[in-house]
Design an enzyme around this catalytic site. Structure first.
Site, short mmCIF file in Angstrom:
data_model
loop_
_atom_site.label_atom_id
_atom_site.label_comp_id
_atom_site.label_asym_id
_atom_site.label_seq_id
_atom_site.Cartn_x
_atom_site.Cartn_y
_atom_site.Cartn_z
N TYR A 185 -107.37 37.62 -1.88
CA TYR A 185 -107.08 38.97 -2.35
C TYR A 185 -105.58 39.10 -2.56
CZ TYR A 185 -106.39 39.21 2.72
OH TYR A 185 -106.02 38.92 4.00
N LYS A 242 -107.57 25.83 8.90
CA LYS A 242 -107.65 27.29 8.78
C LYS A 242 -109.07 27.71 8.41
CE LYS A 242 -105.12 31.08 6.47
NZ LYS A 242 -103.98 31.34 5.58
N CYS A 247 -102.51 31.98 10.47
CA CYS A 247 -102.35 33.21 9.70
C CYS A 247 -103.59 34.10 9.71
CB CYS A 247 -101.94 32.85 8.27
SG CYS A 247 -101.13 34.22 7.40
N GLU A 279 -96.86 27.78 9.15
CA GLU A 279 -97.95 27.40 8.24
C GLU A 279 -97.38 26.69 7.01
OE1 GLU A 279 -101.51 29.75 5.76
OE2 GLU A 279 -99.78 30.86 6.54
#
Length: 306
Positions: free
Chosen positions: A114, A108, A144, A41
């Protein structure tokens, strides 16, 4: 099909340096007869790009992307980068190029917001689960956090995926002491292969980056880059190629750049699905109907009412 995963340590915001390194690695893998080369990524930019994300973004028409695609002549590659659309939206994307041609950029879908992850502050989310066919196999790329939402891998399977490509950037302590990223990814990588009967090409990165809190007025560094084992922003690597039975074929080094290779066989996918046909009776139309009932209350009668 022979595949290669490069476990890299990209230069943060160093698109030029990372591009040259990526092209060199594609050529090296091609010389070793790799049919598919996978990178982690955001391998062209690094992860903690913060407000500089737009400086490292590339359009599909950019010369850098065109060079990268041309480097895949005689092979194929999946490479993480920041994509800028014509509408000036920015995406955490994976370029899919085959034999010198761009197929698409996978965007993505589930952007974390968070802990230290603040992607939704800078990226737009994708809209589609995409697959492509290559050398007799159907391949679904994911990035991911997409793998932490089981509905997305399922959408890959409904498109008859034989191989998952999982690009991620996982640092060892980014979620605190109570949660092990290494253990969790080991479980996830094997789970989808075992349940769905697919190969999973899992590409993580290595190296350290300093994290800057985007909510801080002064942008003070919360941690300095280092190579010590307890740095929570040290990316741990451990890339893997998992077979359709959920067993690792080969695993890359922890913490160091590496390259791993494996031969994938459609016959093994077939064998797994004959011996353990978990999906034989799966009905995506049932899933569609139930989602319609749950989301829109279309008045479908309960079983007891029929």
């Amino acid at each position: 099909m022979n595949v290669c995963i490069y476990q890299t340590n990209p230069v943060l915001l160093g698109v030029k340096e990372n591009l040259e390194d990526t092209i060199e690695k594609i050529r090296a893998a091609k010389a070793k007869k790799a049919n598919l080369v996978v990178f982690p990524e955001l391998s062209l930019t690094g992860y903690f790009v913060r407000e500089s994300y737009h400086e490292a973004a590339l359009r599909m028409s950019s010369p850098e992307i065109q060079r990268l695609a041309k480097a895949t002549r005689g092979t194929a590659a999946v490479v993480g980068f920041i994509e800028e659309s014509q509408a000036m939206n920015f995406y955490n994307s994976a370029l899919v190029a085959v034999d010198g041609e761009i197929l698409f950029a996978y965007r993505k879908l589930n952007l974390p917001n968070y802990g230290v992850f603040e992607e939704r502050k800078i990226f737009s989310g994708g809209k589609h689960v995409r697959v492509f066919k290559y050398r007799g196999l159907t391949i679904a790329p994911f990035i991911c956090n997409d793998l932490w939402h089981p509905s997305l891998p399922y959408l890959g399977i409904t498109q008859k995926a034989d191989i998952f490509i999982t690009l991620f950037n996982s640092s060892q302590g980014s979620m605190g002491d109570e949660f092990s990223n290494i253990e969790s990814w080991n479980i996830i990588n094997r789970f989808y292969s075992r349940v769905f009967g697919v190969y999973n090409l899992c590409a993580n990165r290595v190296g350290c980056e300093a994290f800057q809190d985007m909510r801080s007025d002064e942008g003070a560094l919360l941690t300095e880059p280092s190579t010590v084992d307890d740095n929570p922003y040290r990316f741990w690597g451990g890339s893997e190629i998992i077979n359709p039975f959920g067993q690792p074929i080969v695993t890359a080094a922890l913490y160091d750049p590496d390259a791993i290779y494996a031969d994938l066989s459609r016959d093994l996918v077939r064998k797994k699905r004959i011996l353990l046909p978990y999906l034989r009776n799966d009905d995506p139309y049932f899933t569609h109907r139930e989602l319609g009932r749950i989301l829109y209350g279309k008045g479908i009668p309960e079983i007891d009412d029929v």
